[in-house]
Enzyme design. Structure first.
Site, PDB file in Angstrom:
ATOM      1  N   PHE A  30       1.315   6.416  -1.511  1.00  0.00           N
ATOM      2  CA  PHE A  30       1.799   6.412  -0.131  1.00  0.00           C
ATOM      3  C   PHE A  30       2.015   7.827   0.396  1.00  0.00           C
ATOM      4  O   PHE A  30       1.651   8.146   1.512  1.00  0.00           O
ATOM      5  CB  PHE A  30       3.122   5.638  -0.038  1.00  0.00           C
ATOM      6  CG  PHE A  30       2.949   4.142   0.024  1.00  0.00           C
ATOM      7  CD1 PHE A  30       1.693   3.564   0.131  1.00  0.00           C
ATOM      8  CD2 PHE A  30       4.054   3.306  -0.013  1.00  0.00           C
ATOM      9  CE1 PHE A  30       1.540   2.193   0.190  1.00  0.00           C
ATOM     10  CE2 PHE A  30       3.914   1.923   0.048  1.00  0.00           C
ATOM     11  CZ  PHE A  30       2.654   1.371   0.143  1.00  0.00           C
ATOM     12  N   HIS A 116       8.609  -4.237  -7.917  1.00  0.00           N
ATOM     13  CA  HIS A 116       8.177  -4.633  -6.573  1.00  0.00           C
ATOM     14  C   HIS A 116       7.195  -5.808  -6.581  1.00  0.00           C
ATOM     15  O   HIS A 116       6.473  -6.020  -5.613  1.00  0.00           O
ATOM     16  CB  HIS A 116       7.592  -3.423  -5.833  1.00  0.00           C
ATOM     17  CG  HIS A 116       8.627  -2.364  -5.576  1.00  0.00           C
ATOM     18  ND1 HIS A 116       8.317  -1.047  -5.355  1.00  0.00           N
ATOM     19  CD2 HIS A 116       9.978  -2.447  -5.517  1.00  0.00           C
ATOM     20  CE1 HIS A 116       9.443  -0.364  -5.165  1.00  0.00           C
ATOM     21  NE2 HIS A 116      10.452  -1.183  -5.270  1.00  0.00           N
ATOM     22  N   CYS A 127       5.285 -25.644  -0.676  1.00  0.00           N
ATOM     23  CA  CYS A 127       5.320 -26.486  -1.885  1.00  0.00           C
ATOM     24  C   CYS A 127       5.419 -25.669  -3.169  1.00  0.00           C
ATOM     25  O   CYS A 127       5.571 -26.243  -4.254  1.00  0.00           O
ATOM     26  CB  CYS A 127       4.096 -27.389  -1.945  1.00  0.00           C
ATOM     27  SG  CYS A 127       2.571 -26.526  -2.376  1.00  0.00           S
TER      28      CYS A 127
HETATM   29  P1  NAD Z   1       4.754   7.677  -3.500  1.00  0.00           P
HETATM   30  O1  NAD Z   1       3.454   7.494  -2.814  1.00  0.00           O
HETATM   31  O2  NAD Z   1       5.971   7.803  -2.682  1.00  0.00           O
HETATM   32  O3  NAD Z   1       4.684   8.968  -4.424  1.00  0.00           O
HETATM   33  C1  NAD Z   1       3.659   9.137  -5.351  1.00  0.00           C
HETATM   34  C2  NAD Z   1       3.959  10.413  -6.141  1.00  0.00           C
HETATM   35  O4  NAD Z   1       3.031  10.465  -7.204  1.00  0.00           O
HETATM   36  C3  NAD Z   1       3.822  11.682  -5.333  1.00  0.00           C
HETATM   37  O5  NAD Z   1       4.968  12.480  -5.548  1.00  0.00           O
HETATM   38  C4  NAD Z   1       2.558  12.358  -5.922  1.00  0.00           C
HETATM   39  O6  NAD Z   1       2.697  13.748  -6.016  1.00  0.00           O
HETATM   40  C5  NAD Z   1       2.495  11.768  -7.290  1.00  0.00           C
HETATM   41  N1  NAD Z   1       1.142  11.603  -7.817  1.00  0.00           N
HETATM   42  C6  NAD Z   1       0.049  11.103  -7.198  1.00  0.00           C
HETATM   43  N2  NAD Z   1      -0.977  11.029  -8.060  1.00  0.00           N
HETATM   44  C7  NAD Z   1      -0.513  11.512  -9.237  1.00  0.00           C
HETATM   45  C8  NAD Z   1      -1.101  11.689 -10.527  1.00  0.00           C
HETATM   46  N3  NAD Z   1      -2.373  11.356 -10.777  1.00  0.00           N
HETATM   47  N4  NAD Z   1      -0.331  12.209 -11.517  1.00  0.00           N
HETATM   48  C9  NAD Z   1       0.965  12.573 -11.280  1.00  0.00           C
HETATM   49  N5  NAD Z   1       1.563  12.429 -10.092  1.00  0.00           N
HETATM   50  C10 NAD Z   1       0.832  11.890  -9.090  1.00  0.00           C
HETATM   51  O7  NAD Z   1       4.869   6.498  -4.570  1.00  0.00           O
HETATM   52  P2  NAD Z   1       6.156   5.742  -5.112  1.00  0.00           P
HETATM   53  O8  NAD Z   1       7.252   6.688  -5.391  1.00  0.00           O
HETATM   54  O9  NAD Z   1       5.674   4.861  -6.215  1.00  0.00           O
HETATM   55  O10 NAD Z   1       6.627   4.843  -3.884  1.00  0.00           O
HETATM   56  C11 NAD Z   1       5.667   4.113  -3.152  1.00  0.00           C
HETATM   57  C12 NAD Z   1       5.894   2.626  -3.110  1.00  0.00           C
HETATM   58  O11 NAD Z   1       4.662   2.033  -2.730  1.00  0.00           O
HETATM   59  C13 NAD Z   1       6.212   2.021  -4.423  1.00  0.00           C
HETATM   60  O12 NAD Z   1       7.341   1.271  -4.218  1.00  0.00           O
HETATM   61  C14 NAD Z   1       5.043   1.103  -4.783  1.00  0.00           C
HETATM   62  O13 NAD Z   1       5.505  -0.225  -4.900  1.00  0.00           O
HETATM   63  C15 NAD Z   1       4.158   1.082  -3.579  1.00  0.00           C
HETATM   64  N6  NAD Z   1       2.735   1.379  -3.864  1.00  0.00           N
HETATM   65  C16 NAD Z   1       2.116   0.780  -4.925  1.00  0.00           C
HETATM   66  C17 NAD Z   1       0.811   1.069  -5.190  1.00  0.00           C
HETATM   67  C18 NAD Z   1       0.162   0.409  -6.381  1.00  0.00           C
HETATM   68  O14 NAD Z   1       0.553  -0.694  -6.761  1.00  0.00           O
HETATM   69  N7  NAD Z   1      -0.821   1.050  -7.028  1.00  0.00           N
HETATM   70  C19 NAD Z   1       0.086   1.957  -4.384  1.00  0.00           C
HETATM   71  C20 NAD Z   1       0.732   2.525  -3.291  1.00  0.00           C
HETATM   72  C21 NAD Z   1       2.073   2.230  -3.051  1.00  0.00           C
END
Ligand code: NAD
Length: 235
Positions: A30, A116, A127
């Site tokens: 995100f 989540h 149902c």
């Molecule tokens: P976020 O998007 O807020 O933050 C992601 C963090 O991960 C960032 O700080 C970024 O720098 C870091 N990041 C990205 N790729 C990385 C990598 N390869 N290695 C290390 N760090 C990396 O995500 P969040 O804190 O999980 O919050 C977002 C919410 O959105 C969550 O509650 C989640 O449920 C949901 N979400 C889920 C998915 C999924 O299921 N794959 C995808 C998007 C969002």
């Protein structure tokens, strides 16, 4: 001390992850620069993924959800695979995840607390009949049950509470852990981010591409890609 050495000394290691754990599988997070929040939408993703929006604009919700959240093509990456292998080897207690993509289970992890929910569980609001993610993808428009009821994904939308049993299990696991590896999360989504305050163990490690507000509280901060970092550790 390195993460490898910490893992070798630990007896009850635990992993706590977020959307950044799945970016190396091709699912955007995100809040990164290339994340969903930086793309231009008429309605912000936080609004679309809310309880209120789901009930008021169900068609629009499903359009976004199918396009952006149902990444059924994605495969587990090196991080998911390494964590599953460590659990199998008795090195890791389990995984707490904020993700809804099911990739930890796809990699073979057994103890997974999905704070989540999951795109793989969907149910009829009338149902209770269960539907797979593939069935949601196949239907056009708003998915309905054979009984006519509206189908809802078992994911926690903004404005909805977390599942109590999952929370209880996750908190107990954090309290038991002696090493907590937090990775791929901006630690800005509550209550999930607040779970770290239950940790009473010896070592807190953060693996994240970007800085977080929790960096200063950690014993070790690794600024890198979680799949690459974990993939390189052989125990
Ligand atoms: P976020 O998007 O807020 O933050 C992601 C963090 O991960 C960032 O700080 C970024 O720098 C870091 N990041 C990205 N790729 C990385 C990598 N390869 N290695 C290390 N760090 C990396 O995500 P969040 O804190 O999980 O919050 C977002 C919410 O959105 C969550 O509650 C989640 O449920 C949901 N979400 C889920 C998915 C999924 O299921 N794959 C995808 C998007 C969002």
């Amino acid at each position: 001390m390195t993460l490898k050495e910490m893992l070798q000394q630990s007896r009850r290691a635990l992993f706590f992850g977020g959307a950044g754990v799945s970016t190396e599988s091709g699912i955007p997070d995100f809040r990164s620069q290339d994340g969903l929040y930086s793309q231009k939408y008429d309605v912000p993703p936080e609004t679309i993924l809310s309880r209120e929006y789901f009930y008021r604009h169900t068609g629009e919700f499903y359009r976004f959800y199918r396009e952006k959240m149902l990444a059924l093509w994605a495969k587990p990456n090196a991080a998911h695979k390494k964590l599953a292998a460590w659990e199998q080897a008795g090195i890791l207690q389990g995984v707490i995840t904020q993700n809804i993509d099911g990739l930890h289970q796809a990699a073979g992890s057994k103890t997974v607390f999905e704070l989540h929910g999951s795109v793989h569980r969907n149910y009829c609001l009338k149902c209770g009949r269960r539907y797979s993610a593939e069935q949601i993808l196949e239907q056009e428009g708003v998915p309905h049950c054979t009984c006519g009821g509206l189908i809802k994904p078992d994911v926690v939308l903004y404005g909805e509470p977390l599942d109590e049993e999952t929370v209880g299990g996750a908190v107990a696991a954090i309290r038991r852990a002696d090493l907590l590896i937090v990775a791929g999360t901006s630690l800005t989504v509550y209550p999930a981010a607040g779970f770290l305050s239950y940790f009473r163990g010896e070592r807190l490690v953060l693996i994240n591409r970007d800085e977080t507000a929790f960096d200063a509280q950690c014993d070790l901060v690794i600024r890198g890609k979680v799949g690459e970092v974990l993939g390189d550790i052989d125990l």
